[in-house]
Design a protein around this motif. Structure first.
Motif, PDB file in Angstrom:
ATOM      1  N   ASP A   1       0.841  -1.110  -0.124  1.00  0.00           N
ATOM      2  CA  ASP A   1      -0.051  -0.115  -0.074  1.00  0.00           C
ATOM      3  C   ASP A   1       0.802   1.253   0.000  1.00  0.00           C
ATOM      4  O   ASP A   1       2.374   1.040   0.255  1.00  0.00           O
ATOM      5  N   PRO A   2       0.313   2.425  -0.146  1.00  0.00           N
ATOM      6  CA  PRO A   2       1.259   3.619  -0.209  1.00  0.00           C
ATOM      7  C   PRO A   2       2.092   3.975   0.870  1.00  0.00           C
ATOM      8  O   PRO A   2       2.888   4.883   0.878  1.00  0.00           O
TER       9      PRO A   2
ATOM     10  N   PHE B   1      -2.593  -1.539  -2.899  1.00  0.00           N
ATOM     11  CA  PHE B   1      -3.995  -1.439  -2.403  1.00  0.00           C
ATOM     12  C   PHE B   1      -4.117   0.099  -2.246  1.00  0.00           C
ATOM     13  O   PHE B   1      -4.416   0.700  -1.488  1.00  0.00           O
TER      14      PHE B   1
ATOM     15  N   VAL C   1      -5.094   3.520  -5.517  1.00  0.00           N
ATOM     16  CA  VAL C   1      -5.333   4.020  -6.950  1.00  0.00           C
ATOM     17  C   VAL C   1      -3.751   4.816  -7.347  1.00  0.00           C
ATOM     18  O   VAL C   1      -3.318   4.745  -8.420  1.00  0.00           O
ATOM     19  N   GLY C   2      -3.525   5.594  -6.248  1.00  0.00           N
ATOM     20  CA  GLY C   2      -2.368   6.418  -6.378  1.00  0.00           C
ATOM     21  C   GLY C   2      -0.912   5.358  -6.367  1.00  0.00           C
ATOM     22  O   GLY C   2      -1.170   4.456  -5.901  1.00  0.00           O
TER      23      GLY C   2
ATOM     24  N   THR D   1     -13.986   8.453  -2.235  1.00  0.00           N
ATOM     25  CA  THR D   1     -13.376   9.586  -2.262  1.00  0.00           C
ATOM     26  C   THR D   1     -13.849  10.883  -2.576  1.00  0.00           C
ATOM     27  O   THR D   1     -13.679  12.188  -1.857  1.00  0.00           O
TER      28      THR D   1
ATOM     29  N   ARG E   1      -2.962  13.961  -3.050  1.00  0.00           N
ATOM     30  CA  ARG E   1      -1.830  13.742  -2.184  1.00  0.00           C
ATOM     31  C   ARG E   1      -1.306  14.927  -1.476  1.00  0.00           C
ATOM     32  O   ARG E   1      -1.282  16.172  -2.229  1.00  0.00           O
TER      33      ARG E   1
ATOM     34  N   HIS F   1      -6.676  11.045   6.017  1.00  0.00           N
ATOM     35  CA  HIS F   1      -6.573  10.172   4.717  1.00  0.00           C
ATOM     36  C   HIS F   1      -7.631   9.008   4.770  1.00  0.00           C
ATOM     37  O   HIS F   1      -7.103   8.090   4.750  1.00  0.00           O
TER      38      HIS F   1
ATOM     39  N   SER G   1     -10.839   6.705   1.097  1.00  0.00           N
ATOM     40  CA  SER G   1     -11.476   5.426   0.506  1.00  0.00           C
ATOM     41  C   SER G   1     -12.040   4.455   1.722  1.00  0.00           C
ATOM     42  O   SER G   1     -12.100   3.284   1.389  1.00  0.00           O
TER      43      SER G   1
ATOM     44  N   ARG H   1     -12.921  -0.616   1.192  1.00  0.00           N
ATOM     45  CA  ARG H   1     -11.633  -1.326   1.161  1.00  0.00           C
ATOM     46  C   ARG H   1     -11.716  -2.769   0.891  1.00  0.00           C
ATOM     47  O   ARG H   1     -10.616  -3.390   0.431  1.00  0.00           O
TER      48      ARG H   1
HETATM   49  C1  8YV Z   1      -6.351   4.921   0.005  1.00  0.00           C
HETATM   50  C2  8YV Z   1      -5.483   6.651  -1.797  1.00  0.00           C
HETATM   51  O1  8YV Z   1      -7.065   4.891   1.167  1.00  0.00           O
HETATM   52  O2  8YV Z   1      -6.111   4.760  -3.275  1.00  0.00           O
HETATM   53  C3  8YV Z   1      -5.173   5.900  -3.179  1.00  0.00           C
HETATM   54  O3  8YV Z   1      -4.384   6.346  -3.952  1.00  0.00           O
HETATM   55  O4  8YV Z   1      -4.954   7.651  -1.544  1.00  0.00           O
HETATM   56  C4  8YV Z   1      -6.345   6.116  -0.489  1.00  0.00           C
HETATM   57  O5  8YV Z   1      -7.635   6.302  -1.170  1.00  0.00           O
HETATM   58  C5  8YV Z   1      -4.985   4.645   0.542  1.00  0.00           C
HETATM   59  O6  8YV Z   1      -4.217   4.763  -0.506  1.00  0.00           O
HETATM   60  C6  8YV Z   1      -4.854   3.641   1.348  1.00  0.00           C
HETATM   61  O7  8YV Z   1      -4.601   2.313   0.541  1.00  0.00           O
END
Ligand code: 8YV
Length: 322
Positions: free
Chosen positions: A54-55, A77, A79-80, A107, A240, A287, A290, A296
């Protein structure tokens, strides 16, 4: 029965997602859900063939270059994907996947919450109530800024930007936007396209940031661009954190040059700039763009779909194509 492939799962994900992963894969997981260091990412990947991250996991070029050659897919996990050096992954032949579409509505909903929360000074009002400071009703207390009918400028008219625009149309807002190309469909035919920020920003009574973080959008909202905003502008960021230069926005909020801000994301989160905490005209969220049960789960299942396709030797359904 053939052995299950081994995957590195860097965080704890929702229960239904972990269950589906366990059914199909042998997991090298992270039971206490701590932030894995770059060294842990590399060493935990030794026996894995794919990574679900994840990010909070930063796959810099240095990390990607040191990943073992058995890693063929990184699926995030989110979109970014600004936390992954896509060029380095491409160079190493590692496929990349993400979770588009399923988090668009959640979002966009939070962007509207931030717009309303900021413009109606929801933090100040809620804090007064909770702090026992709501002693009487007054026609001049807790006054905010009227949102309905105003102009909304959107930077980044991808899926989430468009969903924000559609919701804002329900508030009779006039939509202006800046994007790489115009968006002519989906109920947004009357939205006004600006090729340059210089022409967009004077229309930004409300400004919603919905662009990815790239070298071009890093600190896009800075001292110079803030000067282009009209008086009493409200800035909202659900994209972001680093799209905003905090050293420009915070003084503008302190002086009232920018009326209010609604922020769901921060540069260097979770270690955000604590000066925001002293401001009553900001509405802050950790944050949660989502963060719904449904979203999720759906994000996790998209990651599972990517993994399943990869191990079946098929094209992954949600590839990052940068
Ligand atoms: C997520 C987000 O909650 O998907 C993305 O890029 O910024 C968020 O909506 C976050 O990345 C946790 O996985």
């Amino acid at each position: 029965m053939s052995a299950k492939p081994t995957i590195l799962v860097t965080r704890q994900f929702p229960k239904a997602v972990m269950q589906r992963l366990r059914e199909n894969y042998t997991l090298i997981d992270n039971p206490d859900d701590h932030d894995l260091s770059p060294d842990e990412l590399i060493s935990n990947a030794t026996k894995a063939e794919a990574i679900l991250c994840d990010p909070t996991n930063h796959f810099s070029k240095a990390v990607i270059d040191q990943l073992p050659s058995n890693i063929g897919l990184i699926t995030t996990f989110s979109v970014g994907y600004d936390h992954i050096d896509a060029a380095a992954a491409n160079e190493k032949g590692i496929k990349l996947g993400n979770t588009p579409d399923v988090l668009t509505d959640a979002t966009a909903d939070i962007a509207l919450l931030c717009m309303l929360g900021a413009s109606r000074l929801a933090y100040k009002a809620a804090q007064a109530l909770r702090g026992g400071k709501w002693g009487r009703w007054s026609s001049t207390d807790f006054l905010g800024f009227h949102m309905s009918g105003k102009k909304l400028a959107i930077i980044g008219m991808g899926r989430i930007g468009q969903a924000v625009a559609r919701r804002a149309i329900g508030f009779d807002m006039q939509i202006h936007y800046h994007n790489r190309r115009p968006v002519m469909a989906g109920g947004l035919e009357e939205a006004i396209y600006h090729t340059e920020l210089e022409s967009l920003l004077p229309n930004a009574s409300y400004l919603s940031l919905n662009c990815p973080l790239t070298p071009q959008t890093h600190h896009l909202i800075n001292e110079n661009t803030i000067k282009l905003l009209p008086e009493n502008a409200v800035i909202v960021n659900t994209a972001r954190g680093a799209v905003i230069d905090d050293n420009a926005l915070i003084p503008a909020l302190q002086s009232g040059r920018v009326a209010a801000a609604g922020l769901d994301v921060f540069e260097n989160e979770p270690n955000f700039d604590k000066r925001y905490l002293d401001l009553e005209n900001v509405f802050l969220l950790p944050h949660i763009g989502s963060a719904t049960y449904e979203t999720r789960d759906a994000m996790g299942f998209k990651c599972c779909d990517n993994l399943d396709a990869y191990f079946a030797g098929e094209d992954i359904p949600n590839p990052i194509t940068a």
